[in-house]
Design a protein around this motif. Structure first.
Motif: not given
Length: 825
Positions: A563-592
């Motif tokens: 259509l020659g239109r720009e895209v408005i991206l959808p809402r983005m939900l994360c169910y796990c953190d993104f970190m370069w180290k180990e996590m428990r309960n999908c949360r990094v230490g300090g953000a439990e």
């Protein structure tokens, strides 16, 4: 003196014979490991050893290789056979007399973590291979031997111990000890402190004379707080945005240090107060750099810090108090009154941290975290100017590329642990007494509260500022992000856009035609992840959401291109953190206790730079190589979107398996609408009728939607692996480790196109027109901060906002918030 040597720093007076033997054994090991000649310590000699570090004064000579009377009765015959020595050695007197100038100029002192093995020491000292005179502070603790878990190392260790014990045997004494191995660093130890003693007399001048300052800066009285950042022309839009947000927070006393002529031109074009910073070789290298984003040059980027810190030092000498900011540290409120408050008024320097645990930081500053020099306050005082000079020279004389302004600041302020400040017996909260380096200036350091000076995790992932009772944020720094492109920091810009803090997009950005997905089908059904959720369960749903998101975006990109239109991206939900180290309960230490799911930044889930492949040099938005521009998920909440665009919405339903021609035909009745919202978009777009165009689309979108990132590393299933264990695989044979899930597979293939007689879509339908004017605001949302989004919707779905006051036609965008309410005219 033509070789390379290793020596230990002097032991404290009165060191025992066992400590001296431990030191010698460690030096022999380091010499053997690094291929260096070990300089024997003067503590072996029965001589007068001055406390000021000058050479020992001995009466008479001794047997080689000691050349001094021995204080410890070693077996000199064993030392006489060169072949029995694990490493070459020279006597302590080697460093006396007149030494060659080039040898003295290559003298560096380092402090290493205690108990490092062969791999860890080799890694830590990789930047010092050309240093000829390597002095190791606390060398007696620095080397623990070879890691016997690795093939061949058991024999190396046994051979070294036999040879060293024979050399260091004393009558009636046991074997010389070695420090125990800690194995905390996974083969990647780092130098804790360094002093480039050979370059200590050099000065790296940075020029930014007072006469060249903009007139409005020169007019400021001494003692004024000046907000300062720096930038090259390649990131001029980031610096412009910093200036815009700082002024929006109520601060007009700002200054940008331009690191090249291109940045000066941008300042002139946008009427920003700038001064060109000049710094000899570093300035010349910046002019000749090959990459637009200086961060992409690992050798040049640290040296740019010399200009940065030198610039701060010059401004301090002019009498200005400096708020030194990275251009990606933006303000929502004026921070200057804070430094006049009781405790902070006593501080010479104040700084933010990289910590992410707000509850603990609120009780007491977390000093184990790195100080972050992306936001530091420097009060114009003699001791602060002295510190800035030492800071600048530490960066300039560093041997390792990793040591830029932040690493140098932490080294200088933590040589001795900062001590809590007390006045008249009363503890002054958040203030510490600090000595710069080993014997530099003393000053008072304030640690800024994490709850108000937020970082990339606390603001964009935890959304801590939206919690009930949270104080209004003063600033946010774009740390903990994952989309640093070669030409621009795309991830940082997108985070700022998503939160209404990117203020320099041109008007054209908001005046296009767009296609988006309906909110109902943009995500999978939301699931709450409690504080004790198993990481494996959370990751499983996170990846299901990722696959759904990819299918939504690919369909939108196809429809947008058709259509020659720009895209408005959808809402983005994360169910796990993104970190370069180990996590428990999908949360990094300090953000439990952080909430899952959360509205995640684009760089957490998408290969962000690939969506902006044609970003232009001057900072205006370009389309991707695909030819489709994108907008952030909450784009329509931005008050700069004209009402004529926001209110021109067509909502359409499409059949499955349509090609570009069929999509265009189905949506032709809505060509005039600014926004077309597709209901249940997954599976609607099957490709392009033209084979070449279809192959290009499939290839381009596969590149854009394939995200190779750090895997999810989890403590669950690790058989209680200790902290500092490695992710994904054992560090050494037999080690426990944290298991990983990689996820983020390639996108699904495009759906099959329906047959021509099956491709007739259901009729598209038009949604009732939205109101012709904006709603009014009221203060029913008592938790909303004063700078919250006014009316309409939250900037992000987790943000506070002011609802409207009328009672008809509620439009609820989130289960977590009261809806905005419209009234019709």
């Amino acid at each position: 003196y033509d070789g390379k040597f290793v020596v230990g720093r002097r032991l404290p007076p009165g060191a025992s014979a066992d400590t001296v033997r431990l030191l010698v054994k460690s030096l022999l090991g380091l010499g053997a490991l690094l291929g260096r000649t070990a300089i024997l310590p003067p503590e072996l000699c029965d001589c007068s050893i001055p406390a000021d570090g000058s050479p020992p004064s001995c009466t008479g000579d001794g047997p080689p290789p000691f050349d001094c009377p021995l204080a410890i009765p070693l077996d000199t015959a064993a030392w006489a056979t060169t072949s029995s020595l694990p490493a070459k050695v020279v006597p302590a007197r080697f460093l006396t007399g007149e030494l060659p100038a080039d040898f003295v100029a290559s003298h560096v002192r380092v402090l290493l973590p205690a108990g490092m093995d062969d791999t860890e020491n080799n890694y830590a000292l990789r930047g010092y291979k050309d240093t000829r005179w390597l002095e190791v502070d606390q060398a007696e603790k620095a080397f623990c031997g070879w890691d016997t878990r690795m093939p061949g190392n058991a024999e190396r260790q046994a051979s070294f111990v036999r040879a060293a014990d024979a050399l260091l045997a004393v009558a009636g004494g046991g074997a010389a000890a070695m420090h125990h191995c800690t194995h905390y660093r996974g083969g990647q130890g780092e130098v804790l402190q360094f002093t480039n003693l050979g370059q200590s007399c050099e000065r790296h001048e940075v020029l930014a004379s007072r006469e060249r300052l903009p007139a409005e800066v020169q007019a400021l009285p001494a003692g004024s707080d000046l907000m300062v950042t720096f930038a090259t022309g390649s990131v001029s839009t980031m610096a412009r945005n910093w200036a815009r947000t700082t002024r929006a927070a109520g601060v007009d006393a700002i200054l940008i240090g331009a690191l090249d002529g291109e940045m000066m031109e941008a300042c002139g074009a946008h009427k920003l107060p700038c001064i060109l910073i000049e710094g000899g070789d570093v300035s010349a290298a910046l002019k000749q750099r090959a990459t637009g984003n200086v961060r992409s040059d690992p050798k040049l980027y640290p040296k740019m810090s010399v200009l940065k810190v030198g610039f701060y030092r010059e401004l301090l000498s002019f009498g200005y108090n400096v708020w030194a900011c990275d251009a990606d540290a933006v303000f929502m409120h004026d921070p200057r009154p804070l430094m006049a408050e009781r405790n902070y008024a006593l501080a010479d320097i104040a700084i933010a941290t990289d910590c992410i645990d707000i509850p603990l930081d609120s009780r007491s500053p977390l000093m184990h975290c790195d100080f972050n020099t992306g936001l530091v306050y420097l009060r114009s005082k003699p001791n602060t100017i002295e510190f800035a000079e030492l800071w600048r020279e530490t960066v300039a004389n560093a041997k390792e590329h990793r040591i830029r302004d932040q690493a140098a600041f932490n080294m200088l302020t933590k040589v001795r642990p900062p001590t809590p400040l007390s006045i008249e017996g009363s503890r002054v909260e958040r203030l510490f007494s600090v000595t710069a380096g080993a014997d530099g200036a003393d000053f008072r350091l304030a640690v800024l509260p994490l709850s108000r000076f937020l970082n990339g995790h606390t603001y964009f992932v935890q959304h801590a500022h939206t919690l009930p009772g949270a104080p209004s944020p003063m600033s946010v720094h774009m740390t903990y992000q994952f989309a640093e492109g070669h030409s621009f920091a795309y991830g940082k810009r997108q985070r700022l856009r998503e939160h209404g803090l990117w203020l320099v997009d041109p008007d054209e950005y908001f005046n296009g035609k767009y296609v988006t997905a309906s909110a109902e089908h943009a995500t999978l059904p939301r699931k709450e992840m409690g504080e004790r959720v198993d990481s494996r369960d959370a990751v499983k749903y996170h990846l299901e959401e990722a696959r759904h998101r990819t299918n939504v975006i690919r369909a939108l990109l196809g429809i947008g291109k058709a259509l020659g239109r720009e895209v408005i991206l959808p809402r983005m939900l994360c169910y796990c953190d993104f970190m370069w180290k180990e996590m428990r309960n999908c949360r990094v230490g300090g953000a439990e206790t952080m909430r899952l799911p959360f509205d995640c930044p684009m760089d957490h889930v998408l290969n962000t730079p690939s969506f902006f492949g044609d970003f232009h040099k001057n900072g205006t938005e370009g389309r991707t190589a695909l030819g489709v521009g994108v907008r952030e998920p909450n784009f329509l909440l931005n008050p700069r979107v004209p009402a004529a665009v926001r209110e021109s919405v067509a909502k359409a339903a499409l059949g499955k398996g349509l090609n570009d021609a069929q999509i265009s035909q189905a949506l032709a009745p809505h060509a005039a609408a600014s926004i077309i919202e597709i209901d249940d978009v997954v599976g609607t777009f099957c490709g392009f009728a033209d084979g070449a165009a279809n192959r290009e689309f499939a290839e381009r979108t596969k590149q854009m939607l394939t995200y190779k990132r750090t895997p999810f590393c989890m403590m669950e299933g690790s058989d209680n692996a200790p902290l500092f264990s490695q992710c994904c695989s054992p560090r050494k044979p037999g080690d426990k480790f944290f298991p990983c899930i990689h996820g983020f597979d390639d996108p699904d293939p495009l759906p099959a196109c329906a047959a021509a007689d099956e491709a007739s879509p259901p009729p598209a339908y038009q949604r009732a027109a939205p109101p012709s004017r904006l709603p009014s605001c009221h203060t029913a949302s008592t938790d909303a901060p004063l700078r919250a989004q006014h009316c309409l919707w939250p900037r992000l779905f987790s943000d506070h906002f002011w609802p409207t006051c009328a009672l008809s036609d509620p439009l609820s965008l989130s289960d977590d918030f009261d809806p905005c309410q419209w009234f019709r005219t």
